[in-house]
Design an enzyme around this catalytic site. Sequence first.
Site, PDB file in Angstrom:
ATOM      1  N   THR A   1      32.749  63.508  23.719  1.00 47.56           N
ATOM      2  CA  THR A   1      33.325  64.127  22.530  1.00 47.56           C
ATOM      3  C   THR A   1      33.938  65.490  22.838  1.00 47.56           C
ATOM      4  O   THR A   1      33.482  66.210  23.744  1.00 47.56           O
ATOM      5  CB  THR A   1      32.230  64.294  21.461  1.00 47.56           C
ATOM      6  OG1 THR A   1      32.726  65.122  20.404  1.00 47.56           O
ATOM      7  CG2 THR A   1      30.989  64.964  22.006  1.00 47.56           C
TER       8      THR A   1
ATOM      9  N   TYR B   1      24.540  68.158  19.047  1.00 45.14           N
ATOM     10  CA  TYR B   1      25.229  66.892  19.314  1.00 45.14           C
ATOM     11  C   TYR B   1      26.119  67.026  20.555  1.00 45.14           C
ATOM     12  O   TYR B   1      26.039  66.237  21.500  1.00 45.14           O
ATOM     13  CB  TYR B   1      26.055  66.489  18.085  1.00 45.14           C
ATOM     14  CG  TYR B   1      27.045  65.400  18.364  1.00 45.14           C
ATOM     15  CD1 TYR B   1      26.607  64.127  18.722  1.00 45.14           C
ATOM     16  CD2 TYR B   1      28.415  65.642  18.292  1.00 45.14           C
ATOM     17  CE1 TYR B   1      27.522  63.118  19.001  1.00 45.14           C
ATOM     18  CE2 TYR B   1      29.323  64.641  18.561  1.00 45.14           C
ATOM     19  CZ  TYR B   1      28.881  63.385  18.921  1.00 45.14           C
ATOM     20  OH  TYR B   1      29.779  62.399  19.200  1.00 45.14           O
TER      21      TYR B   1
HETATM   22  N1  UFG Z   1      34.448  68.292   5.976  1.00 45.51           N
HETATM   23  C1  UFG Z   1      34.467  68.848   4.722  1.00 45.51           C
HETATM   24  N2  UFG Z   1      33.736  68.246   3.751  1.00 45.51           N
HETATM   25  C2  UFG Z   1      32.991  67.132   3.953  1.00 45.51           C
HETATM   26  C3  UFG Z   1      32.991  66.561   5.251  1.00 45.51           C
HETATM   27  C4  UFG Z   1      33.730  67.179   6.239  1.00 45.51           C
HETATM   28  O1  UFG Z   1      35.111  69.858   4.483  1.00 45.51           O
HETATM   29  O2  UFG Z   1      32.329  66.649   3.009  1.00 45.51           O
HETATM   30  C5  UFG Z   1      35.235  68.932   7.039  1.00 45.51           C
HETATM   31  C6  UFG Z   1      34.345  69.405   8.182  1.00 45.51           C
HETATM   32  O3  UFG Z   1      33.861  70.695   7.933  1.00 45.51           O
HETATM   33  C7  UFG Z   1      35.324  69.330   9.347  1.00 45.51           C
HETATM   34  C8  UFG Z   1      36.273  68.184   8.971  1.00 45.51           C
HETATM   35  O4  UFG Z   1      36.101  67.979   7.579  1.00 45.51           O
HETATM   36  O5  UFG Z   1      36.061  70.495   9.412  1.00 45.51           O
HETATM   37  C9  UFG Z   1      35.943  66.916   9.686  1.00 45.51           C
HETATM   38  O6  UFG Z   1      34.558  66.656   9.517  1.00 45.51           O
HETATM   39  P1  UFG Z   1      33.881  65.298   9.978  1.00 45.51           P
HETATM   40  O7  UFG Z   1      32.442  65.382   9.574  1.00 45.51           O
HETATM   41  O8  UFG Z   1      34.685  64.149   9.497  1.00 45.51           O
HETATM   42  O9  UFG Z   1      34.032  65.335  11.540  1.00 45.51           O
HETATM   43  P2  UFG Z   1      33.509  66.426  12.562  1.00 45.51           P
HETATM   44  O10 UFG Z   1      34.715  67.188  12.988  1.00 45.51           O
HETATM   45  O11 UFG Z   1      32.360  67.208  12.103  1.00 45.51           O
HETATM   46  O12 UFG Z   1      32.882  65.495  13.654  1.00 45.51           O
HETATM   47  C10 UFG Z   1      33.655  64.608  14.353  1.00 45.51           C
HETATM   48  C11 UFG Z   1      32.829  63.476  14.902  1.00 45.51           C
HETATM   49  C12 UFG Z   1      31.895  63.975  15.938  1.00 45.51           C
HETATM   50  C13 UFG Z   1      32.651  64.788  16.930  1.00 45.51           C
HETATM   51  C14 UFG Z   1      33.313  65.911  16.219  1.00 45.51           C
HETATM   52  C15 UFG Z   1      34.004  66.888  17.072  1.00 45.51           C
HETATM   53  O13 UFG Z   1      32.106  62.852  13.886  1.00 45.51           O
HETATM   54  O14 UFG Z   1      31.303  62.886  16.567  1.00 45.51           O
HETATM   55  O15 UFG Z   1      34.250  65.330  15.364  1.00 45.51           O
HETATM   56  O16 UFG Z   1      34.181  68.019  16.247  1.00 45.51           O
HETATM   57  F1  UFG Z   1      31.871  65.302  17.863  1.00 45.51           F
END
Ligand code: UFG
Length: 331
Positions: free
Chosen positions: A119, A143
């Site tokens: 990742t 993670y």
């Molecule tokens: N977000 C919101 N509200 C929500 C959910 C997410 O504002 O209810 C934002 C998060 O803060 C983030 C973006 O949307 O900025 C994307 O969030 P996700 O949870 O969809 O994805 P992440 O970026 O946290 O995580 C994903 C993968 C991980 C990976 C990561 C790398 O799920 O496995 O990208 O950052 F490691």
Amino acid sequence: MISKTILVTGGAGYIGSHACKALKNAGFTPVTYDNCSTGWEQAVKFGPFARGDLLDRSRLDAVFTQYKPAAVMHFAALSQVGESMQDPGRYWRENVTGALNLVEAAVAANCLDVVFSSTCATYGDQDNVVLDENSPQRPINAYGASKRAIEDILHDFTAAHGLRHVIFRYFNVAGADPEAEIGEFHQPETHLIPLMLDAIAGKRDGLTIFGTDYPTPDGTCVRDYVHVSDLVDAHVLGLKWLQDGKPNRVFNLGTGDGFSVRQVIEHSHAVTNRAVPHVTGPRRPGDCAKLVSGSNRAITELGWAPQRSTLESMIRDAWRWHQNTPNHYEK
Ligand code: UFG
């Protein structure tokens, strides 16, 4: 002749199930190894299912003996950034100890080719830095740290036991199978696009934007979204790369285009023709401001040719699956 059987850990999960479909379409037999703690048996449609836990070494050995796979694609992992900050022990135990058991079992079975799902979270928060495969890995959540540790295990096993590996560092995976046979469903759901589609469909009250004070153009986090179908195509290429005897390699999988949370909401409105109910809230612990790939190594070296990774296609395919399978999967 090399066996066409590939052991796919996490084959009942979102990305793993799409990989099984891509492997089957490429002439392989994917054997899913999954404990269904976060995956769904209903998503195992493209090859045999061996239920099992990565922490159960004897079960792993039995599955290697039964199926004699030519290679392993390792997807099974806990993958929620927020959860990893609250319960890091689980991430270290299940992700790292699980991967260690897997590679030990693989080496014992003389199955030495491994394609690993890593990742961009291993890079951490590096504002204004282009994230390519040589960028320093400084994860800011448990993670990402657990995935970096697994990369280290692969390097050590390569040196000591002749393991061969391709490591893919994913940016944000989104979308669903264009034929809508399988899609993205986590319980609980934490990912932006499925949460947004649930909110649009009235299945939850609304979306909370986590943080509006990041150093980004509109104050919300920026991510590089890549279509799950394109992502798994790269895995099939990675497998062939190893089977062709090419060297161990790390590849970023992203498009190089960053979209803020607000931009994703706007695109979803445009694609579905429905407004996304949302409010703003505080930052989520562990989130980086911006994660965008600055590498096209997968394209130039691996011959990866992403077809569907526009934000519109990802949201459209996710929305189609969402509508075709309104109850998603059930235990
Ligand atoms: N977000 C919101 N509200 C929500 C959910 C997410 O504002 O209810 C934002 C998060 O803060 C983030 C973006 O949307 O900025 C994307 O969030 P996700 O949870 O969809 O994805 P992440 O970026 O946290 O995580 C994903 C993968 C991980 C990976 C990561 C790398 O799920 O496995 O990208 O950052 F490691």
